[in-house]
Scaffold this motif. Structure first.
Motif, PDB file in Angstrom:
ATOM      1  N   VAL A 164     -50.074  13.783 -12.097  1.00  0.00           N
ATOM      2  CA  VAL A 164     -49.338  14.372 -13.208  1.00  0.00           C
ATOM      3  C   VAL A 164     -47.881  14.536 -12.792  1.00  0.00           C
ATOM      4  O   VAL A 164     -47.586  15.206 -11.792  1.00  0.00           O
ATOM      5  CB  VAL A 164     -49.910  15.746 -13.613  1.00  0.00           C
ATOM      6  N   LEU A 165     -46.970  13.916 -13.544  1.00  0.00           N
ATOM      7  CA  LEU A 165     -45.539  14.105 -13.316  1.00  0.00           C
ATOM      8  C   LEU A 165     -45.130  15.408 -13.993  1.00  0.00           C
ATOM      9  O   LEU A 165     -44.905  15.452 -15.209  1.00  0.00           O
ATOM     10  CB  LEU A 165     -44.736  12.952 -13.917  1.00  0.00           C
ATOM     11  N   CYS A 166     -45.030  16.478 -13.239  1.00  0.00           N
ATOM     12  CA  CYS A 166     -44.581  17.735 -13.821  1.00  0.00           C
ATOM     13  C   CYS A 166     -43.107  17.620 -14.212  1.00  0.00           C
ATOM     14  O   CYS A 166     -42.309  17.015 -13.494  1.00  0.00           O
ATOM     15  CB  CYS A 166     -44.753  18.878 -12.827  1.00  0.00           C
ATOM     16  N   HIS A 167     -42.760  18.167 -15.350  1.00  0.00           N
ATOM     17  CA  HIS A 167     -41.386  18.194 -15.872  1.00  0.00           C
ATOM     18  C   HIS A 167     -40.882  16.817 -16.295  1.00  0.00           C
ATOM     19  O   HIS A 167     -39.677  16.636 -16.476  1.00  0.00           O
ATOM     20  CB  HIS A 167     -40.413  18.808 -14.857  1.00  0.00           C
ATOM     21  N   LEU A 168     -41.805  15.857 -16.440  1.00  0.00           N
ATOM     22  CA  LEU A 168     -41.444  14.504 -16.876  1.00  0.00           C
ATOM     23  C   LEU A 168     -40.338  13.899 -16.018  1.00  0.00           C
ATOM     24  O   LEU A 168     -39.567  13.057 -16.455  1.00  0.00           O
ATOM     25  CB  LEU A 168     -41.029  14.504 -18.360  1.00  0.00           C
ATOM     26  N   THR A 174     -35.997   8.117 -17.740  1.00  0.00           N
ATOM     27  CA  THR A 174     -36.214   6.668 -17.816  1.00  0.00           C
ATOM     28  C   THR A 174     -37.173   6.209 -16.717  1.00  0.00           C
ATOM     29  O   THR A 174     -38.105   5.436 -16.970  1.00  0.00           O
ATOM     30  CB  THR A 174     -34.881   5.914 -17.686  1.00  0.00           C
ATOM     31  N   ASP A 175     -36.957   6.683 -15.506  1.00  0.00           N
ATOM     32  CA  ASP A 175     -37.812   6.301 -14.382  1.00  0.00           C
ATOM     33  C   ASP A 175     -39.230   6.833 -14.573  1.00  0.00           C
ATOM     34  O   ASP A 175     -40.208   6.148 -14.266  1.00  0.00           O
ATOM     35  CB  ASP A 175     -37.215   6.820 -13.080  1.00  0.00           C
ATOM     36  N   ALA A 176     -39.337   8.071 -15.053  1.00  0.00           N
ATOM     37  CA  ALA A 176     -40.654   8.647 -15.300  1.00  0.00           C
ATOM     38  C   ALA A 176     -41.414   7.832 -16.335  1.00  0.00           C
ATOM     39  O   ALA A 176     -42.619   7.578 -16.185  1.00  0.00           O
ATOM     40  CB  ALA A 176     -40.518  10.100 -15.759  1.00  0.00           C
TER      41      ALA A 176
END
Length: 268
Positions: A164-168, A174-176
């Motif tokens: 999970v990528l917290c905080h996007l 863009t990278d997320a």
């Protein structure tokens, strides 16, 4: 509309959290939190960190699940086997729904070999690994470790683990989006993008370009099944954050983002 907040902190009687709660129009107390949940239709929330591994979080209200926090001491203490054993025991608990990593604060990439047994436990228990990505609080952290592109390598090396990528990954939206698009085992929460308690009408006007940038890349991604509502409470006002998230997400996807995805990803 039913809501699950997929990213909060629960630290009653902590001066720092007392201060940021007041700045967000809240009180840093259990009673206030539960009243706000009821008022806003928030059925459940996921606490990040559970105050490290020192506590079983037995005092948490039933409406809160939590993630095991693997903080910077993981790399400074000389008994790593204790961390693995303790993590395994906590992950076996129903209330524990995942693992939380803090690479920017720990000054280690999440691809460090020391994490490998942690990922094996996450895969065994079918519980996700939430990673702090993007900007950090304070000047002691190092941003290179919290860049969302680092999660790409971890996702490839450990395909059986859901990250999970917290905080996007904010501000690296863009990278997320690229990491989310490429890796089926990577999801994200939308927490920590808005702080405090600004006038929402004025905020949406003043930050139109910033919000357009986020919205553009969410539309590019077009995987609303991968996104979870979250606030980073008490950093942000909960009612304002609901309105803020609604401004980013198409209405037809609200049920997914506000409720269904967190329920599925964290097994709630």
């Amino acid at each position: 509309m039913k809501i699950i907040d997929a990213h909060i902190h629960y630290c009653p009687k902590k001066p720092y959290f007392d201060t940021i709660a007041r700045e967000a129009g809240h009180e840093n107390t259990e009673s206030h939190l539960l009243r706000e949940f009821k008022r806003l239709g928030i059925e459940h929330a996921v606490v990040m960190g559970n105050q490290t591994l020192d506590s079983d979080a037995a005092s948490f209200p039933e409406s809160l699940s939590w993630c095991v926090g693997i903080d910077e001491r993981f790399f400074t203490e000389e008994t790593p086997s204790w961390w693995y054993d303790r993590t395994e025991r906590l992950l076996a608990s129903k209330a524990c729904v995942g693992i939380k990593l803090y690479p920017g604060y720990s000054h280690h990439y999440i691809t460090d070999k020391k994490y490998e047994p942690i990922y094996e436990l996450a895969e065994f228990f079918h519980k996700p690994v939430a990673v702090h990505t993007g900007a950090t609080a304070g000047t002691g952290a190092m941003l290179k470790y919290s860049h969302p592109l680092i999660v790409d390598e971890a996702a490839v090396r450990f395909p059986g683990v859901r990250f999970v990528l917290c905080h996007l990954g904010n501000p690296w939206i863009t990278d997320a989006a690229a990491v989310l698009d490429k890796n089926e085992n990577v999801t994200a929460d939308l927490s920590g993008i808005l702080e405090g308690n600004p006038s929402m009408d004025q905020f949406l006007k003043d930050k139109a370009g910033y919000l357009s940038h986020i919205r553009t890349w969410l539309e590019y991604l077009d995987r609303y099944d991968k996104l979870m509502y979250g606030t980073d409470w008490p950093l942000a006002n909960m009612e304002g954050y609901i309105a803020f998230t609604m401004s980013l997400i198409p209405e037809k996807k609200w049920d997914q983002v506000f409720y269904e995805n967190a329920r599925r990803i964290y097994g709630l």
